[in-house]
Scaffold this motif. Structure first.
Motif, PDB file in Angstrom:
ATOM      1  N   ILE A 138       0.852  -1.296  -0.094  1.00 58.10           N
ATOM      2  CA  ILE A 138      -0.175  -0.039   0.108  1.00 58.10           C
ATOM      3  C   ILE A 138       0.763   1.070   0.136  1.00 58.10           C
ATOM      4  CG2 ILE A 138      -1.873   1.315   1.168  1.00 58.10           C
ATOM      5  CD1 ILE A 138      -2.446  -1.362   2.544  1.00 58.10           C
ATOM      6  N   ARG A 139       0.822   2.186  -0.971  1.00 57.29           N
ATOM      7  CA  ARG A 139       1.533   3.216  -1.083  1.00 57.29           C
ATOM      8  C   ARG A 139       0.780   4.408  -0.839  1.00 57.29           C
ATOM      9  NH1 ARG A 139       5.981   4.546  -4.651  1.00 57.29           N
ATOM     10  NH2 ARG A 139       6.177   6.645  -5.002  1.00 57.29           N
ATOM     11  N   PHE A 140       1.083   5.290   0.082  1.00 53.90           N
ATOM     12  CA  PHE A 140       0.563   6.479   0.549  1.00 53.90           C
ATOM     13  C   PHE A 140       1.453   7.498   0.034  1.00 53.90           C
ATOM     14  CE2 PHE A 140      -1.502   4.032   3.543  1.00 53.90           C
ATOM     15  CZ  PHE A 140      -2.783   4.676   3.754  1.00 53.90           C
ATOM     16  N   SER A 141       1.268   8.637  -0.965  1.00 52.80           N
ATOM     17  CA  SER A 141       2.130   9.630  -1.167  1.00 52.80           C
ATOM     18  C   SER A 141       1.485  10.940  -0.952  1.00 52.80           C
ATOM     19  CB  SER A 141       2.564   9.381  -2.721  1.00 52.80           C
ATOM     20  OG  SER A 141       1.305   9.243  -3.481  1.00 52.80           O
ATOM     21  N   SER A 142       2.309  12.150  -0.695  1.00 47.95           N
ATOM     22  CA  SER A 142       1.645  13.400  -0.510  1.00 47.95           C
ATOM     23  C   SER A 142       1.846  14.024  -2.055  1.00 47.95           C
ATOM     24  CB  SER A 142       2.384  14.208   0.716  1.00 47.95           C
ATOM     25  OG  SER A 142       3.700  14.407   0.013  1.00 47.95           O
ATOM     26  N   GLN A 143       1.401  15.392  -2.121  1.00 46.05           N
ATOM     27  CA  GLN A 143       1.709  16.199  -3.280  1.00 46.05           C
ATOM     28  C   GLN A 143       3.208  16.802  -3.195  1.00 46.05           C
ATOM     29  OE1 GLN A 143      -1.611  19.051  -2.703  1.00 46.05           O
ATOM     30  NE2 GLN A 143      -2.914  17.748  -3.808  1.00 46.05           N
ATOM     31  N   LYS A 144       4.008  16.697  -2.117  1.00 51.30           N
ATOM     32  CA  LYS A 144       5.379  17.070  -1.813  1.00 51.30           C
ATOM     33  C   LYS A 144       6.221  16.050  -2.197  1.00 51.30           C
ATOM     34  CE  LYS A 144       3.947  20.811   0.933  1.00 51.30           C
ATOM     35  NZ  LYS A 144       4.259  21.625   2.354  1.00 51.30           N
ATOM     36  N   ASP A 145       6.140  14.854  -2.649  1.00 47.60           N
ATOM     37  CA  ASP A 145       7.018  13.820  -3.034  1.00 47.60           C
ATOM     38  C   ASP A 145       7.096  13.058  -1.897  1.00 47.60           C
ATOM     39  OD1 ASP A 145       8.506  12.587  -5.005  1.00 47.60           O
ATOM     40  OD2 ASP A 145      10.368  13.454  -4.313  1.00 47.60           O
ATOM     41  N   ASP A 146       6.353  13.173  -0.690  1.00 43.98           N
ATOM     42  CA  ASP A 146       6.631  12.132   0.480  1.00 43.98           C
ATOM     43  C   ASP A 146       5.978  10.895   0.216  1.00 43.98           C
ATOM     44  OD1 ASP A 146       7.915  14.418   1.830  1.00 43.98           O
ATOM     45  OD2 ASP A 146       6.097  15.247   1.977  1.00 43.98           O
ATOM     46  N   VAL A 147       6.761   9.742   0.488  1.00 44.97           N
ATOM     47  CA  VAL A 147       5.844   8.568   0.322  1.00 44.97           C
ATOM     48  C   VAL A 147       6.099   7.531   1.305  1.00 44.97           C
ATOM     49  CG1 VAL A 147       6.516   6.445  -1.037  1.00 44.97           C
ATOM     50  CG2 VAL A 147       6.525   8.666  -2.171  1.00 44.97           C
ATOM     51  N   VAL A 148       5.157   7.008   1.702  1.00 48.18           N
ATOM     52  CA  VAL A 148       5.281   5.727   2.669  1.00 48.18           C
ATOM     53  C   VAL A 148       4.466   4.541   2.082  1.00 48.18           C
ATOM     54  CG1 VAL A 148       4.303   5.119   4.946  1.00 48.18           C
ATOM     55  CG2 VAL A 148       4.524   7.193   4.666  1.00 48.18           C
ATOM     56  N   GLU A 149       5.313   3.348   2.162  1.00 51.24           N
ATOM     57  CA  GLU A 149       5.004   2.117   1.712  1.00 51.24           C
ATOM     58  C   GLU A 149       4.811   1.183   2.445  1.00 51.24           C
ATOM     59  OE1 GLU A 149       7.167   0.844  -1.815  1.00 51.24           O
ATOM     60  OE2 GLU A 149       6.280   2.729  -3.020  1.00 51.24           O
ATOM     61  N   LEU A 150       3.738   0.473   2.877  1.00 52.44           N
ATOM     62  CA  LEU A 150       3.477  -0.546   3.896  1.00 52.44           C
ATOM     63  C   LEU A 150       3.366  -1.865   3.010  1.00 52.44           C
ATOM     64  CD1 LEU A 150       1.306   1.818   4.593  1.00 52.44           C
ATOM     65  CD2 LEU A 150       1.369   0.400   6.578  1.00 52.44           C
ATOM     66  N   LEU A 151       3.664  -3.036   3.672  1.00 46.39           N
ATOM     67  CA  LEU A 151       3.490  -4.304   3.355  1.00 46.39           C
ATOM     68  C   LEU A 151       2.325  -4.693   4.032  1.00 46.39           C
ATOM     69  CD1 LEU A 151       4.437  -6.997   1.831  1.00 46.39           C
ATOM     70  CD2 LEU A 151       5.813  -7.631   3.774  1.00 46.39           C
TER      71      LEU A 151
END
Length: 178
Positions: free
Chosen positions: A88-101
């Motif tokens: 699952i990928r969460f991303s912001s409009q400012k190029d910040d990213v969080v990915e979860l398994l």
């Protein structure tokens, strides 16, 4: 008159109790985020395990006021095809990213990239903090190519610093999974 006085006294006591319980909860929350009794190595170990808290059930997640939007990247589980993993990928409009398994048994952050100055990790580590403040919270390491790297068996955290301002400008977190 005594009855009226007791009503006012009860109201004052009620609001005072409510106020102090809220103030105590706020103090407790702050002390959990930056615990001075926690060793620097214990803070690092905790960041290795879970640098931020995120709820993958949400379509949008707010972390320190930055909105992250959810998208799925499905991946096949070669070990067990009936219970597939999903990233699952969460991303912001400012190029910040969080990915979860995410699978039936676990939810682990496998990748983070932060550059927004409002975002903070646990224990008060945040973009824009000075090198000295950073090392007051985390174990001392040598700056190599403007970065501090902490590694364990399956996790790596890289903190990138701006050489002109001596402040933290970027954080990368990688969890290596089989």
């Amino acid at each position: 008159m005594i009855k009226n006085f007791s009503k006012h006294l009860f109201s004052v006591l009620f609001f005072a109790t409510l106020f102090f319980s809220c103030a105590d909860k706020n103090k407790t929350a702050k002390s959990q985020s930056i615990d001075p009794m926690l060793s620097k190595q214990a803070r690092l170990d905790s960041l290795f395990e879970s640098p931020i808290i995120i709820d993958s059930r949400l379509k949008k997640e707010n972390i320190d006021g930055v909105k992250f939007f959810k998208s799925y990247i499905l991946s096949e589980n070669i070990h067990f095809q009936y219970d597939p993993d999903s990233i699952i990928r969460f991303s912001s409009q400012k190029d910040d990213v969080v990915e979860l398994l995410k699978n039936k048994y676990q939810e682990k952050i496998i990748f983070l990239r932060f550059t927004s100055n409002t975002i903070s990790l646990r224990y008060g580590v945040h973009i824009g903090m000075s090198v000295d403040d950073f090392f007051s919270l985390m174990p001392e390491q040598e700056l190599v190519d403007n970065a501090v790297i902490y590694d364990s068996d399956d996790v790596s955290i890289k903190f990138y610093f701006d050489t002109k301002t001596n402040t933290l400008k970027n954080v990368h977190y990688y969890r290596f999974v089989d």
